[in-house]
Design a protein around this motif. Structure first.
Motif, PDB file in Angstrom:
ATOM      1  N   ARG A   1     -45.829  71.684  88.282  1.00  0.00           N
ATOM      2  CA  ARG A   1     -46.994  70.811  88.351  1.00  0.00           C
ATOM      3  C   ARG A   1     -46.827  69.834  89.510  1.00  0.00           C
ATOM      4  NH1 ARG A   1     -49.335  69.627  82.274  1.00  0.00           N
ATOM      5  NH2 ARG A   1     -48.700  71.631  81.353  1.00  0.00           N
ATOM      6  N   ALA A   2     -47.950  69.540  90.136  1.00  0.00           N
ATOM      7  CA  ALA A   2     -47.907  68.683  91.313  1.00  0.00           C
ATOM      8  C   ALA A   2     -47.601  67.238  90.959  1.00  0.00           C
ATOM      9  CB  ALA A   2     -49.237  68.771  92.068  1.00  0.00           C
ATOM     10  N   ARG A   3     -48.004  66.798  89.788  1.00  0.00           N
ATOM     11  CA  ARG A   3     -47.802  65.397  89.387  1.00  0.00           C
ATOM     12  C   ARG A   3     -47.444  65.358  87.911  1.00  0.00           C
ATOM     13  NH1 ARG A   3     -47.032  60.546  92.195  1.00  0.00           N
ATOM     14  NH2 ARG A   3     -47.777  58.816  90.923  1.00  0.00           N
ATOM     15  N   PRO A   4     -46.250  65.824  87.549  1.00  0.00           N
ATOM     16  CA  PRO A   4     -45.902  65.960  86.132  1.00  0.00           C
ATOM     17  C   PRO A   4     -45.915  64.645  85.356  1.00  0.00           C
ATOM     18  CG  PRO A   4     -43.979  66.273  87.527  1.00  0.00           C
ATOM     19  CD  PRO A   4     -45.160  66.262  88.432  1.00  0.00           C
ATOM     20  N   GLN A   5     -45.570  63.541  86.009  1.00  0.00           N
ATOM     21  CA  GLN A   5     -45.507  62.271  85.297  1.00  0.00           C
ATOM     22  C   GLN A   5     -46.883  61.799  84.814  1.00  0.00           C
ATOM     23  OE1 GLN A   5     -44.809  62.925  88.435  1.00  0.00           O
ATOM     24  NE2 GLN A   5     -45.045  61.153  89.808  1.00  0.00           N
ATOM     25  N   ASP A   6     -47.946  62.272  85.455  1.00  0.00           N
ATOM     26  CA  ASP A   6     -49.298  61.890  85.045  1.00  0.00           C
ATOM     27  C   ASP A   6     -50.072  63.053  84.460  1.00  0.00           C
ATOM     28  OD1 ASP A   6     -48.872  59.297  86.067  1.00  0.00           O
ATOM     29  OD2 ASP A   6     -49.467  59.944  88.077  1.00  0.00           O
ATOM     30  N   SER A   7     -49.396  64.144  84.176  1.00  0.00           N
ATOM     31  CA  SER A   7     -50.069  65.358  83.734  1.00  0.00           C
ATOM     32  C   SER A   7     -50.194  65.399  82.212  1.00  0.00           C
ATOM     33  CB  SER A   7     -49.277  66.575  84.217  1.00  0.00           C
ATOM     34  OG  SER A   7     -50.045  67.740  84.126  1.00  0.00           O
ATOM     35  N   PRO A   8     -51.217  66.077  81.683  1.00  0.00           N
ATOM     36  CA  PRO A   8     -51.340  66.234  80.235  1.00  0.00           C
ATOM     37  C   PRO A   8     -50.109  66.917  79.649  1.00  0.00           C
ATOM     38  CG  PRO A   8     -53.359  66.909  81.324  1.00  0.00           C
ATOM     39  CD  PRO A   8     -52.333  66.706  82.398  1.00  0.00           C
ATOM     40  N   PRO A   9     -49.745  66.611  78.403  1.00  0.00           N
ATOM     41  CA  PRO A   9     -48.496  67.138  77.834  1.00  0.00           C
ATOM     42  C   PRO A   9     -48.530  68.609  77.456  1.00  0.00           C
ATOM     43  CG  PRO A   9     -49.691  65.834  76.207  1.00  0.00           C
ATOM     44  CD  PRO A   9     -50.423  65.660  77.495  1.00  0.00           C
ATOM     45  N   GLU A  10     -49.718  69.181  77.190  1.00  0.00           N
ATOM     46  CA  GLU A  10     -49.766  70.568  76.722  1.00  0.00           C
ATOM     47  C   GLU A  10     -49.469  71.544  77.847  1.00  0.00           C
ATOM     48  OE1 GLU A  10     -54.038  69.545  77.898  1.00  0.00           O
ATOM     49  OE2 GLU A  10     -52.399  68.575  76.774  1.00  0.00           O
ATOM     50  N   ASP A  11     -49.000  72.744  77.467  1.00  0.00           N
ATOM     51  CA  ASP A  11     -48.747  73.799  78.438  1.00  0.00           C
ATOM     52  C   ASP A  11     -50.062  74.274  79.057  1.00  0.00           C
ATOM     53  OD1 ASP A  11     -46.152  73.561  77.680  1.00  0.00           O
ATOM     54  OD2 ASP A  11     -45.966  75.568  76.810  1.00  0.00           O
ATOM     55  N   TRP A  12     -49.981  74.725  80.297  1.00  0.00           N
ATOM     56  CA  TRP A  12     -51.129  75.321  80.965  1.00  0.00           C
ATOM     57  C   TRP A  12     -50.937  76.831  81.026  1.00  0.00           C
ATOM     58  CZ3 TRP A  12     -51.482  71.723  85.892  1.00  0.00           C
ATOM     59  CH2 TRP A  12     -51.928  70.450  85.482  1.00  0.00           C
ATOM     60  N   ASP A  13     -52.013  77.577  80.782  1.00  0.00           N
ATOM     61  CA  ASP A  13     -51.959  79.025  80.951  1.00  0.00           C
ATOM     62  C   ASP A  13     -51.936  79.362  82.439  1.00  0.00           C
ATOM     63  OD1 ASP A  13     -51.968  79.749  78.266  1.00  0.00           O
ATOM     64  OD2 ASP A  13     -54.149  79.619  78.131  1.00  0.00           O
ATOM     65  N   LEU A  14     -51.228  80.445  82.771  1.00  0.00           N
ATOM     66  CA  LEU A  14     -51.130  80.894  84.155  1.00  0.00           C
ATOM     67  C   LEU A  14     -51.566  82.346  84.280  1.00  0.00           C
ATOM     68  CD1 LEU A  14     -47.606  79.559  85.300  1.00  0.00           C
ATOM     69  CD2 LEU A  14     -49.837  78.440  85.597  1.00  0.00           C
ATOM     70  N   GLU A  15     -52.179  82.665  85.423  1.00  0.00           N
ATOM     71  CA  GLU A  15     -52.428  84.050  85.805  1.00  0.00           C
ATOM     72  C   GLU A  15     -51.792  84.250  87.181  1.00  0.00           C
ATOM     73  OE1 GLU A  15     -56.093  86.782  85.043  1.00  0.00           O
ATOM     74  OE2 GLU A  15     -56.502  85.703  86.915  1.00  0.00           O
ATOM     75  N   LEU A  16     -50.877  85.218  87.284  1.00  0.00           N
ATOM     76  CA  LEU A  16     -50.159  85.477  88.525  1.00  0.00           C
ATOM     77  C   LEU A  16     -50.509  86.869  89.038  1.00  0.00           C
ATOM     78  CD1 LEU A  16     -47.942  84.060  86.298  1.00  0.00           C
ATOM     79  CD2 LEU A  16     -46.676  83.828  88.434  1.00  0.00           C
ATOM     80  N   THR A  17     -50.723  86.980  90.338  1.00  0.00           N
ATOM     81  CA  THR A  17     -50.934  88.281  90.963  1.00  0.00           C
ATOM     82  C   THR A  17     -49.950  88.441  92.119  1.00  0.00           C
ATOM     83  OG1 THR A  17     -52.564  87.521  92.592  1.00  0.00           O
ATOM     84  CG2 THR A  17     -53.393  88.173  90.431  1.00  0.00           C
ATOM     85  N   VAL A  18     -49.567  89.688  92.382  1.00  0.00           N
ATOM     86  CA  VAL A  18     -48.666  89.999  93.496  1.00  0.00           C
ATOM     87  C   VAL A  18     -49.292  91.129  94.301  1.00  0.00           C
ATOM     88  CG1 VAL A  18     -46.335  90.636  94.187  1.00  0.00           C
ATOM     89  CG2 VAL A  18     -46.697  89.377  92.045  1.00  0.00           C
ATOM     90  N   ALA A  19     -49.351  90.960  95.607  1.00  0.00           N
ATOM     91  CA  ALA A  19     -49.910  91.980  96.489  1.00  0.00           C
ATOM     92  C   ALA A  19     -49.010  92.150  97.700  1.00  0.00           C
ATOM     93  CB  ALA A  19     -51.323  91.586  96.938  1.00  0.00           C
ATOM     94  N   THR A  20     -48.968  93.364  98.235  1.00  0.00           N
ATOM     95  CA  THR A  20     -48.233  93.613  99.470  1.00  0.00           C
ATOM     96  C   THR A  20     -49.160  94.241 100.496  1.00  0.00           C
ATOM     97  OG1 THR A  20     -47.450  95.758  98.634  1.00  0.00           O
ATOM     98  CG2 THR A  20     -45.989  93.852  98.358  1.00  0.00           C
ATOM     99  N   GLU A  21     -48.938  93.906 101.754  1.00  0.00           N
ATOM    100  CA  GLU A  21     -49.730  94.396 102.867  1.00  0.00           C
ATOM    101  C   GLU A  21     -48.810  95.099 103.854  1.00  0.00           C
ATOM    102  OE1 GLU A  21     -52.774  92.528 106.240  1.00  0.00           O
ATOM    103  OE2 GLU A  21     -51.098  91.347 105.456  1.00  0.00           O
ATOM    104  N   PRO A  22     -49.034  96.388 104.112  1.00  0.00           N
ATOM    105  CA  PRO A  22     -48.162  97.104 105.049  1.00  0.00           C
ATOM    106  C   PRO A  22     -48.404  96.644 106.483  1.00  0.00           C
ATOM    107  CG  PRO A  22     -49.975  98.498 104.370  1.00  0.00           C
ATOM    108  CD  PRO A  22     -50.085  97.261 103.550  1.00  0.00           C
ATOM    109  N   ARG A  23     -47.468  96.982 107.342  1.00  0.00           N
ATOM    110  CA  ARG A  23     -47.615  96.653 108.759  1.00  0.00           C
ATOM    111  C   ARG A  23     -48.581  97.614 109.436  1.00  0.00           C
ATOM    112  NH1 ARG A  23     -46.739  91.961 109.235  1.00  0.00           N
ATOM    113  NH2 ARG A  23     -46.344  92.150 111.470  1.00  0.00           N
ATOM    114  N   PRO A  24     -49.200  97.201 110.538  1.00  0.00           N
ATOM    115  CA  PRO A  24     -50.064  98.124 111.287  1.00  0.00           C
ATOM    116  C   PRO A  24     -49.254  99.267 111.888  1.00  0.00           C
ATOM    117  CG  PRO A  24     -50.518  95.834 111.881  1.00  0.00           C
ATOM    118  CD  PRO A  24     -49.262  95.831 111.070  1.00  0.00           C
ATOM    119  N   ALA A  25     -49.874 100.413 112.026  1.00  0.00           N
ATOM    120  CA  ALA A  25     -49.199 101.572 112.609  1.00  0.00           C
ATOM    121  C   ALA A  25     -48.877 101.328 114.078  1.00  0.00           C
ATOM    122  CB  ALA A  25     -50.063 102.820 112.453  1.00  0.00           C
ATOM    123  N   ARG A  26     -49.704 100.523 114.746  1.00  0.00           N
ATOM    124  CA  ARG A  26     -49.472 100.200 116.148  1.00  0.00           C
ATOM    125  C   ARG A  26     -49.423  98.693 116.341  1.00  0.00           C
ATOM    126  NH1 ARG A  26     -53.624 104.321 119.356  1.00  0.00           N
ATOM    127  NH2 ARG A  26     -52.766 106.282 118.525  1.00  0.00           N
TER     128      ARG A  26
END
Length: 503
Positions: free
Chosen positions: A239-264
């Motif tokens: 969290r960016a500002r934990p000392q002022d943040s609400p106490p409950e947990d936040w749900d997260l959605e994470l994605t991972v993507a890869t991009e290949p290099r150009p052929a040229r």
């Protein structure tokens, strides 16, 4: 090349559409504006008045129609059956009640829904130490949770030939108070703890709890000397500002993507010249289009003007396919309230995210109860070399694919102007001509992420160009949102006519 948005903390401000049988059900442009009902097709020939047509005799072995007529009949029957299935599905989805918005548009009643996570996304737990971190797989989407205190670690196993991108969307509870500078911070580190990138996303001056998204990356750069080796990397989330943040947990959605290099090998510098003039707002009467409740459920849009309804505290998601060489622009217009009294800071927030969900640009304006419009900054054409730019906005439009237009209405609007919904108009424009891409040497993960396919274009209609099926669905939408008795009566007549046409 690292990137960051810590300076954006000072920049204030910020449902799933009915998709049936691959088409989007929308209401008439204006509720009650009228329009011709679908009429049964006139017969090809008819007997003269006063003369009865003699019945035609058939033998058991004589075909009723020729091959061409049989094919046409089968096609008509399939079309009718498909449309009837669509009607049934719409009836199951649509409610019998509606709320009238200022401006005459009608939208389904109900409370503003929360964030809709990707269907079937597995849960993964972040760890307090890097050595125990669970691995994230390229092309996958995950769910997790973020406590108020501490840093969570996730592991990436990367090669030396692909750029990798991680996005993290945090969804706070709607009841807790948040500060302008609170939010999340995401970084990617190498095995020794060296930073590859860092990004943060905050709630802004509106102090409105909403989904916030930050992204991280590991890039393979010409002449790069850090984060270039294959091996183990780590994603950290806090969290960016934990000392002022609400106490409950936040749900997260994470994605991972890869991009290949150009052929040229191509350009290694960002384009210096491009049309940076502020584009004019897209004209025209808006057509109804229901927004989605999350990235994974974003509603496809093409260029044009679109109408929706939004409630205080709600965030709506739309996606626009943007090809190489094209420039996207968007504005959001909020209708006036019934009573003009009070002020909500940074109430209407409009943001643009790229295909890996990285934020490109955002803008927000306060609300006094009078109509307000907010628009994105001018952006360059989508191009692979944009990644070499020093500007974060330019660097973020580095690949083709689905760009996400995200609209949030601050929860505080309800205090002075009511629960809504409020009329929302989106105007989306695309400039420039599509060009060929960089010619990747491999496939992205997920596959096809950085391309615009024919299916993508077909799923994102342009306003002002409905086809026959769209017109039929608009009629159904009006009934589905209106009173049930009129709907059932109209559908009875329409269904009988459709069946007669099929026969």
């Amino acid at each position: 090349m690292g990137h960051g948005r810590s300076g954006r903390a000072a920049r204030a401000g910020e449902r799933e559409g009915w998709r049936v049988m691959g088409r989007w059900c929308t209401a008439w442009r204006h509720a009650g504006s009228g329009g011709a009902k679908p009429q049964p097709a006139a017969p090809a020939s008819a007997p003269a008045p006063g003369r009865r047509k003699a019945p035609r005799r058939r033998t058991a072995h004589a075909p009723r129609t020729g091959p061409a007529n049989r094919t046409a009949a089968v096609s008509r029957t399939a079309s009718v059956r498909r449309r009837l299935a669509v009607v049934t599905a719409v009836l199951a989805t649509a409610g019998a009640t509606a709320l009238a918005l200022p401006g005459g548009a009608a939208f389904a009643a109900g409370d503003a829904p929360g964030y809709a996570f990707a269907d079937g996304a597995p849960r993964i737990e972040g760890t307090k130490t890097a050595s125990d971190a669970a691995a994230l797989t390229a092309g996958a989407t995950y769910r997790s949770s973020l406590p108020r205190d501490g840093i969570l670690y996730y592991r990436l196993d990367l090669d030396a030939a692909s750029d990798a991108y991680v996005s993290v969307t945090a969804v706070p509870g709607s009841a807790g108070e948040v500060t302008a500078v609170d939010g999340i911070r995401v970084s990617v580190q190498d095995a020794e703890g060296g930073s590859c990138s860092s990004d943060s996303a905050t709630f802004g001056a509106a102090h409105s709890p909403r989904p916030v998204t930050a992204w991280g990356m590991r890039e393979i750069e010409p002449g790069g000397n850090r984060c270039q080796e294959p091996g183990t990397y780590y994603v950290t989330v806090e969290r960016a500002r934990p000392q002022d943040s609400p106490p409950e947990d936040w749900d997260l959605e994470l994605t991972v993507a890869t991009e290949p290099r150009p052929a040229r090998t191509g350009a290694t510098e960002a384009p210096e010249a491009w049309d940076s003039a502020s584009p004019e707002a897209v004209p025209g009467e808006p057509e109804p289009r229901r927004g989605g409740n999350g990235f994974a459920h974003a509603t496809p849009l093409g260029p044009g003007a679109w109408r929706d309804g939004i409630r205080p505290g709600q965030t709506l998601y739309y996606k626009v396919p943007v090809d190489w060489g094209r420039q996207i622009h968007a504005t959001a217009e909020l209708d006036g309230a019934r009573e003009v009294a009070g002020y909500a800071t940074g109430a209407l927030r409009l943001a643009l995210h790229n295909p890996v969900r990285g934020e490109v640009d955002d803008a927000a304006k306060g609300y006094t109860g009078r109509p307000v419009t907010v628009g994105l900054a001018a952006l360059p054409p989508v191009a692979y070399p944009n990644r070499y730019a020093t500007s974060g906005q330019v660097g973020a439009v580095r690949f083709a694919g689905d760009y996400y237009v995200v609209v949030h209405l601050a929860a505080q609007v309800a205090e002075d102007f009511g629960e809504g919904p409020f009329g929302l108009t989106l105007r989306v424009g695309l400039r420039g001509s599509a060009r060929s891409g960089p010619g990747y040497a491999g496939e992205s993960r997920p596959e096809g992420l950085f391309a615009v396919s024919a299916q993508d274009r077909a799923a994102a209609p342009e306003s002002g160009s409905p086809d026959d099926d769209d017109l039929a669905m608009k009629a159904v939408a009006v009934g589905g949102i209106g009173t049930g008795s009129l709907l059932l009566a109209g559908l009875t007549v329409w269904t009988a006519a459709a069946r007669r046409r099929a026969r």
